[in-house]
Design an enzyme around this catalytic site. Structure first.
Site, PDB file in Angstrom:
ATOM      1  N   ALA A  99      50.057  63.036  63.963  1.00 38.83           N
ATOM      2  CA  ALA A  99      49.459  61.756  63.560  1.00 38.83           C
ATOM      3  C   ALA A  99      50.587  60.838  63.109  1.00 38.83           C
ATOM      4  O   ALA A  99      51.706  61.289  62.901  1.00 38.83           O
ATOM      5  CB  ALA A  99      48.469  61.962  62.418  1.00 38.83           C
ATOM      6  N   LYS A 100      50.315  59.572  62.980  1.00 37.20           N
ATOM      7  CA  LYS A 100      51.296  58.625  62.427  1.00 37.20           C
ATOM      8  C   LYS A 100      50.564  57.358  62.029  1.00 37.20           C
ATOM      9  O   LYS A 100      49.499  57.054  62.590  1.00 37.20           O
ATOM     10  CB  LYS A 100      52.351  58.281  63.491  1.00 37.20           C
ATOM     11  CG  LYS A 100      53.653  57.776  62.918  1.00 37.20           C
ATOM     12  CD  LYS A 100      54.544  58.925  62.513  1.00 37.20           C
ATOM     13  CE  LYS A 100      55.903  58.463  62.087  1.00 37.20           C
ATOM     14  NZ  LYS A 100      56.831  59.589  61.987  1.00 37.20           N
TER      15      LYS A 100
END
Ligand code: NAD
Length: 414
Positions: A99-100
């Site tokens: 994720a980011k």
């Protein structure tokens, strides 16, 4: 940027003969969220920002990735970096997906009070999609332990005591020993492996570092400690060089005080953009993406590049450099030390148990060496470069996990 991260994925998928159906499954993000953040600033005006979180893949565990506070942060950036996190966590074999996210603000222009307010609203809007067993943020560009502490505090207001909601927290607030230096330490570890395979040691090489933030400064300190000469360093304020080797400890103290390398008296000033083509054996890009475009790939003198930053090399430049025989230790391997110690921090938080620094560093060194070895073996097996090999290794691990969870009418070719 997303197109570039897909480029490397597809190159590795071609090596594996991965069916189209599986490519789609592995490339499609799980969820993408955008939130609006409006605050009344210390100047009395209303300021609005956008916050993003892209959750890419959850096959190998809860999703994990940094938060970047930068004016250019947007869904495309978050998506590309989330995608990279899926492969990175798989390369070092920690039980996470990718994720980011972040906020399109510039913390250098904000008061501490405003930065805190923006972070708090971001957590309030994101609280339903993040969590210690779903998505665990961490620091990235322009975010740090202090901000992680605020996030933990804010999230715990809604969910109860939740130290495992973020990693990279302050040591006094359930952080882990060794986390602050972990990405830089991982860069040093993989450089040790790369040098070993070339029959060299640290004291045989000169090094240039682009970016002197968390990753660049810690990598430079640890590499210098082992005997290499750091002869050039650049950041957003400029460059500083010393052919006898910069005193990196003094430089770090200077940067902490002056917020940049500019003016450091222990070396000669130069235009920071020249650091990439500096006459050195090893180049460590540790700033932002696209630092090495096709335009300067032919002018690079270093024979080893260790990608401390995410996506510093464009696909065109990567091809030129690989054709020229430059050994590139790719981002999804080289800067995976941070997420590895983030995993240790998360595990300590869940167990309510603390490791000492020696144990953290030992386990990190072991993981990085094993990962380098696994990528090297994959490269030799398929006769491919290290970046393609890292993606091949990751795709095999994520692909097997993803297809073990659901029934899909397809066969994996590995
Ligand atoms: P940071 O904010 O601590 O430091 C960024 C550095 O880059 C600063 O020294 C800044 O001056 C420099 N910089 C910015 N623009 C520049 C330019 N145009 N030219 C030269 N230098 C410039 O960020 P960080 O955490 O050290 O992250 C650096 C890179 O490493 C990013 O690509 C990030 O995604 C990646 N990364 C960070 C971690 C981590 O644990 N912090 C983990 C994995 C990857």
């Amino acid at each position: 940027m997303l197109a570039e991260s897909h480029f490397y994925f597809n190159k590795a998928a071609d090596v594996l003969g991965l069916p189209e159906k599986v490519r789609t499954i592995l490339l499609t993000p799980y969820r993408s969220v955008k939130v609006d953040i409006a605050i009344e600033g210390t100047d009395g005006e209303l300021h609005s920002y956008e916050g993003y979180r892209v959750q890419h893949n959850t096959a190998r565990g809860p999703m994990k990735g940094g938060l970047r506070f930068h004016p250019e942060m947007d869904e495309d950036h978050a998506g590309a970096l989330a995608n990279l996190m899926t492969w990175k966590t798989a390369v070092v074999d920690v039980p996470f997906g990718g994720a980011k996210g972040g906020i399109n603000c510039d913390p250098h222009e904000l008061s501490k009070k405003d930065l805190h307010a923006i972070t708090t609203v971001f957590v309030e809007r994101m609280k339903d999609v993040i969590g210690p067993t779903t998505d665990i943020p961490a620091p990235d560009v322009n975010t740090n332990a202090e901000i992680m502490g605020w996030i933990m505090h804010e999230y715990s207001k809604y969910a109860g005591f939740s130290p495992a909601i973020v990693t990279g927290k302050p040591l006094d607030l359930f952080g882990s020993e060794g986390r602050a230096a972990a990405t830089g330490r991982g860069v040093m570890d993989v450089l040790a492996s790369a040098l070993e395979e070339k029959g060299k040691g640290f004291s045989d090489v000169t090094v240039a570092v682009q970016g002197f933030g968390n990753v660049g400064s810690n990598a430079a300190l640890l590499i210098a400690e082992r005997g290499a000469k750091i002869v050039a360093v650049a950041d957003h304020t400029g460059g500083v060089a010393n052919e006898d080797g910069l005193n990196v400890t003094d430089l770090a103290e200077w940067v902490a005080k002056h917020r940049g390398v500019k003016g450091f008296p222990g070396g000669d000033a130069f235009d920071g953009s020249e650091v990439i083509t500096w006459d050195v054996d090893v180049l460590v890009p540790a700033a932002l993406e696209n630092a090495i475009p096709e335009g300067n790939a032919n002018d690079i003198k270093a024979s080893i590049i260790v990608e401390g930053a995410n996506a510093p090399t464009t696909p065109e430049a990567d091809k030129t450099l690989v054709d020229r025989g430059v050994l590139i230790v790719p981002d999804i391997l080289a800067n995976a030390g941070g997420v590895t110690v983030s995993y240790f921090e998360w595990a300590q938080n869940i167990q309510q148990f603390r490791w000492d620094e020696e144990r953290v560093n030992l386990e990190l060194d072991k993981k990085m060496k094993l990962a380098y070895q696994a990528v090297r073996e994959t490269a030799d097996e398929y006769n491919i470069d290290l970046r393609t090999a890292a993606f091949v290794l990751a795709i095999r691990r994520v692909g097997r996990a993803a297809l073990s969870r659901v029934h899909i009418e397809t066969e994996l070719p590995f």
